[in-house]
Design an enzyme around this catalytic site. Structure first.
Site, PDB file in Angstrom:
ATOM      1  N   LYS A   1      -5.606  -9.855  -6.217  1.00  0.00           N
ATOM      2  CA  LYS A   1      -6.878  -9.990  -5.493  1.00  0.00           C
ATOM      3  C   LYS A   1      -7.818  -8.838  -5.854  1.00  0.00           C
ATOM      4  O   LYS A   1      -7.365  -7.730  -6.164  1.00  0.00           O
ATOM      5  CB  LYS A   1      -6.645 -10.050  -3.985  1.00  0.00           C
ATOM      6  CG  LYS A   1      -6.408  -8.731  -3.306  1.00  0.00           C
ATOM      7  CD  LYS A   1      -6.810  -8.781  -1.820  1.00  0.00           C
ATOM      8  CE  LYS A   1      -6.770  -7.350  -1.267  1.00  0.00           C
ATOM      9  NZ  LYS A   1      -7.639  -7.119  -0.153  1.00  0.00           N
TER      10      LYS A   1
ATOM     11  N   LYS B   1       0.814  -1.220   0.000  1.00  0.00           N
ATOM     12  CA  LYS B   1       0.000   0.000   0.000  1.00  0.00           C
ATOM     13  C   LYS B   1       0.844   1.265   0.000  1.00  0.00           C
ATOM     14  O   LYS B   1       0.397   2.309  -0.458  1.00  0.00           O
ATOM     15  CB  LYS B   1      -0.966  -0.003   1.188  1.00  0.00           C
ATOM     16  CG  LYS B   1      -2.028  -1.067   1.034  1.00  0.00           C
ATOM     17  CD  LYS B   1      -3.275  -0.797   1.821  1.00  0.00           C
ATOM     18  CE  LYS B   1      -4.344  -1.813   1.404  1.00  0.00           C
ATOM     19  NZ  LYS B   1      -5.596  -1.661   2.095  1.00  0.00           N
TER      20      LYS B   1
ATOM     21  N   LYS C   1     -11.242  -3.145  -3.040  1.00  0.00           N
ATOM     22  CA  LYS C   1     -12.083  -1.942  -3.105  1.00  0.00           C
ATOM     23  C   LYS C   1     -11.355  -0.796  -3.769  1.00  0.00           C
ATOM     24  O   LYS C   1     -11.927   0.003  -4.466  1.00  0.00           O
ATOM     25  CB  LYS C   1     -12.422  -1.448  -1.696  1.00  0.00           C
ATOM     26  CG  LYS C   1     -13.362  -2.269  -0.902  1.00  0.00           C
ATOM     27  CD  LYS C   1     -13.709  -1.466   0.364  1.00  0.00           C
ATOM     28  CE  LYS C   1     -13.693  -2.328   1.603  1.00  0.00           C
ATOM     29  NZ  LYS C   1     -12.455  -2.367   2.339  1.00  0.00           N
TER      30      LYS C   1
HETATM   31  N1  AQP Z   1     -10.383 -10.419  -2.974  1.00  0.00           N
HETATM   32  C1  AQP Z   1     -10.730 -10.891  -1.785  1.00  0.00           C
HETATM   33  N2  AQP Z   1     -11.069 -12.197  -1.635  1.00  0.00           N
HETATM   34  C2  AQP Z   1     -11.441 -12.681  -0.424  1.00  0.00           C
HETATM   35  N3  AQP Z   1     -11.492 -11.928   0.702  1.00  0.00           N
HETATM   36  C3  AQP Z   1     -11.180 -10.625   0.587  1.00  0.00           C
HETATM   37  N4  AQP Z   1     -11.143  -9.606   1.479  1.00  0.00           N
HETATM   38  C4  AQP Z   1     -10.749  -8.480   0.854  1.00  0.00           C
HETATM   39  N5  AQP Z   1     -10.530  -8.720  -0.442  1.00  0.00           N
HETATM   40  C5  AQP Z   1     -10.790 -10.043  -0.647  1.00  0.00           C
HETATM   41  C6  AQP Z   1     -11.519  -9.736   2.877  1.00  0.00           C
HETATM   42  O1  AQP Z   1     -12.508  -8.758   3.141  1.00  0.00           O
HETATM   43  C7  AQP Z   1     -12.276  -8.155   4.412  1.00  0.00           C
HETATM   44  C8  AQP Z   1     -12.086  -6.660   4.183  1.00  0.00           C
HETATM   45  O2  AQP Z   1     -11.112  -6.110   4.904  1.00  0.00           O
HETATM   46  P1  AQP Z   1     -10.663  -4.593   4.805  1.00  0.00           P
HETATM   47  O3  AQP Z   1     -11.806  -3.706   4.544  1.00  0.00           O
HETATM   48  O4  AQP Z   1      -9.875  -4.362   6.032  1.00  0.00           O
HETATM   49  O5  AQP Z   1      -9.720  -4.422   3.586  1.00  0.00           O
HETATM   50  P2  AQP Z   1      -8.817  -5.278   2.678  1.00  0.00           P
HETATM   51  O6  AQP Z   1      -8.551  -6.635   3.215  1.00  0.00           O
HETATM   52  O7  AQP Z   1      -7.627  -4.475   2.327  1.00  0.00           O
HETATM   53  O8  AQP Z   1      -9.827  -5.386   1.459  1.00  0.00           O
HETATM   54  P3  AQP Z   1      -9.964  -4.510   0.185  1.00  0.00           P
HETATM   55  O9  AQP Z   1     -11.318  -4.727  -0.364  1.00  0.00           O
HETATM   56  O10 AQP Z   1      -8.811  -4.784  -0.713  1.00  0.00           O
HETATM   57  O11 AQP Z   1      -9.917  -3.035   0.692  1.00  0.00           O
HETATM   58  P4  AQP Z   1      -8.905  -1.843   0.486  1.00  0.00           P
HETATM   59  O12 AQP Z   1      -8.879  -1.630  -0.975  1.00  0.00           O
HETATM   60  O13 AQP Z   1      -9.524  -0.731   1.250  1.00  0.00           O
HETATM   61  O14 AQP Z   1      -7.603  -2.287   1.021  1.00  0.00           O
HETATM   62  C9  AQP Z   1     -11.073  -8.873   5.004  1.00  0.00           C
HETATM   63  O15 AQP Z   1     -11.501  -9.962   5.787  1.00  0.00           O
HETATM   64  C10 AQP Z   1     -10.350  -9.378   3.787  1.00  0.00           C
HETATM   65  O16 AQP Z   1      -9.534 -10.484   4.040  1.00  0.00           O
END
Ligand code: AQP
Length: 333
Positions: A196, A112, A199
């Site tokens: 992966k 990040k 968001k």
């Molecule tokens: N692609 C994915 N497949 C399965 N699980 C996923 N998670 C995220 N992406 C996938 C799970 O969703 C939860 C969200 O956690 P978060 O909001 O703390 O952010 P993250 O893991 O960093 O997810 P994002 O969507 O990629 O958000 P941003 O872009 O904000 O960083 C967790 O349980 C994660 O494992």
């Protein structure tokens, strides 16, 4: 009885399908049998400097999506992280037990901050996993349902818990276990099926957001990257794009992958994509109606969250007091 804790960041107007399949569906299943606590982790979202009014709106939208997915506030505790100040307080205490090198090994921070180099990043982004450990340890959590990307942060949480127990006595905190369901642990980007789904992906074309216009979603599925073969077969190494589509299909319909492979024997990728687009749209349409229902009454939504915060704080307060006491901090009276 297990105690479940998990959260998501309000970093976007909508959650994405990976959040839903990797985590949210497990949350809903686990609340049936266990004592569950689900949080919108808005303090975590501060690490990416959101616009204040946007953050507030996204916090409500995230909570509404939890509810629309089936998180039941009568069964589970549903709340917003910043409304329970113990999270930030425990994070400070834990940061004093976290090695700098240990924090520096977290790959999500590298991913990040990578684009800007560490000079352009914040200490908050660096210590993010420590705040996450605080979220979990505050509730004597035994199981944390997350996707694969959070495994390393969970390991750090466990290391910290074991360190506190070694230092202050074996019953100081509960050492949590990750709950990662293999089939849906990692949903991939439709345009880059080796990355992966996220968001905050740079391009939205490979992303399925739960609140996207269903027509846009259908188009993105129809344009998903596959491969030069014709066979519909689950093989994540050789055929990551097709395998990802099968994973999503199976997770949303409950039909297992061998059955789907048999259904599509002799058919083309176009058939699979059109059918999957219909499956996703059929799931999203009522989901979105439920989300909009919750958002149309923000006063009720805020009251649900405030009630959750009261219940969460009761548990968190006890844990923090125990940790402050064992750390030698002087009680007020
Ligand atoms: N692609 C994915 N497949 C399965 N699980 C996923 N998670 C995220 N992406 C996938 C799970 O969703 C939860 C969200 O956690 P978060 O909001 O703390 O952010 P993250 O893991 O960093 O997810 P994002 O969507 O990629 O958000 P941003 O872009 O904000 O960083 C967790 O349980 C994660 O494992």
């Amino acid at each position: 009885q297990s105690r479940i804790f998990s959260g998501m960041q309000p970093t976007s107007d909508s959650l994405q399908l990976g959040n839903y399949l990797g985590a949210l569906t497990q949350w809903v299943a686990l609340q049936e049998e266990h004592d569950a606590i689900y949080c919108v982790v808005d303090l975590h979202a501060l690490t990416v400097s959101p616009d204040p009014s946007v953050l507030r709106e996204r916090t409500r939208r995230t909570a509404a999506q939890y509810l629309a997915a089936g998180v039941d506030p009568d069964r589970s505790i549903l709340f917003v992280q910043s409304q329970v100040p113990e999270h930030a307080e425990l994070a400070w205490l834990l940061s004093c037990h976290t090695g700098f090198g240990e924090a520096n090994r977290m790959t999500q921070f590298k991913d990040k901050s990578g684009k800007h180099g560490t000079e352009g990043t914040t200490v908050g982004l660096f210590t993010y996993p420590v705040l996450m450990a605080a979220d979990i340890l505050l509730y004597d959590t035994t199981l944390v349902p997350v996707g694969e990307d959070q495994r390393q942060h969970l390991e750090l949480t466990r290391d910290l818990a074991q360190r506190l127990n070694a230092r202050f006595g074996p019953d100081t905190v509960v050492v949590p276990e990750p709950h990662i369901v293999k089939a849906t642990a990692k949903i991939y980007d439709l345009q880059d099926p080796t990355a992966k789904m996220s968001k905050s992906a740079e391009s939205p074309n490979g992303l399925i957001e739960l609140l996207d216009d269903p027509k846009v979603v259908a188009k993105r599925i129809r344009s998903a990257v596959t491969d030069a073969e014709r066979e519909i077969r689950f093989d994540p190494e050789a055929k990551p794009g097709v395998s990802n589509l099968l994973t999503i299909y199976s997770a949303l319909t409950g039909r297992d992958i061998p059955a789907l492979e048999a259904d599509y024997a002799g058919k083309g990728y176009g058939d699979l994509k059109v059918d999957l687009a219909n499956v996703v749209v059929d799931f999203l349409t009522p989901f979105q109606a439920r989300v909009h229902g919750y958002l149309s009454d923000p006063a009720t939504l805020d009251a649900v969250l405030a009630d959750g915060a009261d219940r969460a704080q009761e548990l968190a307060g006890g844990t923090l007091e125990r940790l402050y006491d064992r750390s030698g901090l002087l009680p007020r009276r």
